[in-house]
Design a protein around this motif. Structure first.
Motif: not given
Length: 301
Positions: A39-65
């Protein structure tokens, strides 16, 4: 969805490194955490997390946010804690600075009543005839008489006092009574040695102006009670607040030197560091002082 909850879910995922641990940390289901972040990503219109089967990490925009969001969440937590503390019972060490004259004669006698009312508060009171820096010297508050020099401090008036020139009947019988301010140059004056202005009095004249009187005098001492004792014993004229001389004046031990002069009324203030909120122990003590001295001053002490 609640914006703050979305922030919290996202920040917790970043802190915990995944949705499963974030859900455990927040005490909600993994699907609820995922829904908040989506819901947060949809409201902001940006991808904040990189999702893989092993881990989740913030994108560059996500880290700033995340940096900004974490600050907002910390501030919100501190705000909640502040409200809780403001409603809590007064407790802890209360450090007070007060001039010796007022502290010994009027503050010390009422402290016991305050401590009975607030048993979780302990008081550390410093009696000193000096101007203390509240914040740098670690004081919670101070009691000050007269014009307040530091406008950055918060202040509340607790009473008023009148300053008058007084001397003993024996002194006036021996040396005569001054009829006007200029006559003081020919009299024995008793001074506070701790005054920054030195042996100088600022006296309200009938015209409304402040007249300056400077004289070496017979005695200089950094204690008002000692000056009153000297005046009573006939050593000279002292310029004192009513909370010191009131009883002696009523008993006839001293008399006003020039009764015709305008009253020099000064405020007695509780001062404390600036800020939007006041610690419960400080607020409780100031409220107590206002009540304790409600029927005092400017002449009645």
């Amino acid at each position: 969805m609640d914006r703050l909850t979305e922030m919290e879910a996202f920040a917790t995922v970043v802190d915990q490194g995944g949705f499963t641990d974030a859900a455990k940390k927040m005490g909600i289901s993994k699907s609820a955490v995922s829904k908040h972040v989506s819901s947060l990503e949809a409201r902001l219109g940006a991808r904040l997390l990189n999702r893989t089967t092993r881990r989740v990490s913030p994108t560059e925009i996500g880290l700033a946010y995340y940096d900004r969001a974490r600050r907002v969440l910390n501030d919100a937590g501190e705000a909640d804690a502040l409200v809780t503390s403001m409603q809590s019972a007064p407790a802890g060490m209360l450090r007070i600075s007060v001039a010796t004259d007022f502290g010994v004669n009027h503050l010390s006698p009422v402290l016991g009543e305050f401590l009975k009312d607030f048993p979780d508060v302990t008081v550390n009171m410093e009696l000193a005839n000096r101007y203390v820096e509240l914040i740098s010297e670690g004081f919670d508050m101070a009691i000050r008489v007269g014009e307040l020099e530091d406008s950055s401090l918060r202040a509340r008036k607790i009473a008023e006092t009148t300053r008058k020139m007084v001397g003993s009947p024996a002194y006036f019988e021996r040396y005569g009574r001054p009829q006007r301010i200029d006559d003081l140059n020919n009299h024995k004056l008793l001074h506070y040695s701790s005054q920054s202005s030195g042996n100088m009095w600022k006296i309200p004249a009938p015209s409304g102006e402040l007249r300056q009187v400077r004289s070496a005098g017979w005695l200089s001492v950094n204690d008002g009670q000692s000056l009153l004792n000297a005046a009573i014993s006939g050593l000279g004229i002292a310029y004192l607040p009513s909370f010191l001389y009131a009883d002696a004046l009523e008993q006839g031990l001293v008399e006003e030197a020039i009764p015709e002069l305008p009253a020099d009324i000064q405020g007695i203030y509780a001062v404390y560091p600036p800020g939007r909120f006041t610690q419960p122990k400080v607020r409780a003590f100031i409220d107590f002082l206002v009540q304790a001295f409600a029927n005092k001053g400017p002449d009645i002490w």
